[in-house]
Design a protein around this motif. Structure first.
Motif, PDB file in Angstrom:
ATOM      1  N   ASN A   3     -13.730 -46.544 -76.269  1.00  0.00           N
ATOM      2  CA  ASN A   3     -14.981 -46.643 -75.523  1.00  0.00           C
ATOM      3  C   ASN A   3     -14.990 -47.884 -74.639  1.00  0.00           C
ATOM      4  N   LEU A  44     -24.698 -45.259 -72.677  1.00  0.00           N
ATOM      5  CA  LEU A  44     -25.318 -44.488 -73.748  1.00  0.00           C
ATOM      6  C   LEU A  44     -24.357 -43.373 -74.149  1.00  0.00           C
ATOM      7  N   LEU A  45     -23.746 -43.509 -75.308  1.00  0.00           N
ATOM      8  CA  LEU A  45     -22.763 -42.527 -75.772  1.00  0.00           C
ATOM      9  C   LEU A  45     -23.437 -41.442 -76.593  1.00  0.00           C
ATOM     10  N   GLY A  46     -22.988 -40.215 -76.401  1.00  0.00           N
ATOM     11  CA  GLY A  46     -23.450 -39.090 -77.203  1.00  0.00           C
ATOM     12  C   GLY A  46     -22.430 -38.781 -78.281  1.00  0.00           C
ATOM     13  N   GLU A  59     -15.214 -37.765 -75.255  1.00  0.00           N
ATOM     14  CA  GLU A  59     -16.411 -38.603 -75.299  1.00  0.00           C
ATOM     15  C   GLU A  59     -17.349 -38.138 -74.196  1.00  0.00           C
ATOM     16  N   GLY A  61     -21.430 -38.940 -72.449  1.00  0.00           N
ATOM     17  CA  GLY A  61     -22.537 -39.883 -72.435  1.00  0.00           C
ATOM     18  C   GLY A  61     -23.126 -40.031 -71.060  1.00  0.00           C
ATOM     19  N   SER A 125     -29.453 -41.780 -63.993  1.00  0.00           N
ATOM     20  CA  SER A 125     -28.599 -41.371 -65.116  1.00  0.00           C
ATOM     21  C   SER A 125     -27.334 -40.711 -64.590  1.00  0.00           C
TER      22      SER A 125
END
Length: 132
Positions: A3, A44-46, A59, A61, A125
């Motif tokens: 990340n 902002l990671l999901g 990954e 986000g 976003s």
């Protein structure tokens, strides 16, 4: 997958945007100058996606960029910067850092602006996915 590399790719792209705008990065001391616009950048990671069985995952986000403009000056300057960010991170933009490929998944979303203390905040976003 790192990340750290995802953050590096996205933040490097945002930092390269012209004209430059002071940026409040996550967990870095920042004191905004009165009456001067700046932007906040939050990764902002999901939950990781597993589109196939095995060790592969992706990954996902959002890079949330909050434009912070002086209150009372109208929305025009903040909205123009938001549109420029949308163009800078257009859908399909591919970034690479430390062997990790980060792709802007969809056209960035510009939310409605609102008062936040002595600032007018406009959130942008930028949805992404990353894979090695």
């Amino acid at each position: 997958m790192s990340n750290v590399a995802v953050r590096k790719a996205l933040e490097t792209r945002l930092n390269a945007m012209a004209p430059a705008l002071a940026t409040a990065w996550q967990n870095v001391q920042f004191t905004p100058a009165a009456g001067v616009p700046y932007q906040r950048a939050d990764l902002l990671l999901g939950a990781p996606e597993n589109p196939a069985y095995g060790d592969y995952y992706r990954e996902v986000g959002v890079l949330q960029v909050s434009l912070m403009y002086p209150s009372g000056a109208g929305p025009g300057a903040a909205e123009a910067r938001a549109a420029a960010i949308r163009d800078w991170f257009k859908r399909g933009t591919t970034l690479v850092a430390d062997g990790i490929e980060v792709v802007v998944q969809r056209t960035p979303t510009i939310a409605a602006g609102y008062a936040d203390g002595d600032r007018w905040r406009v959130p942008v976003s930028i949805p992404f996915f990353a894979s090695a």
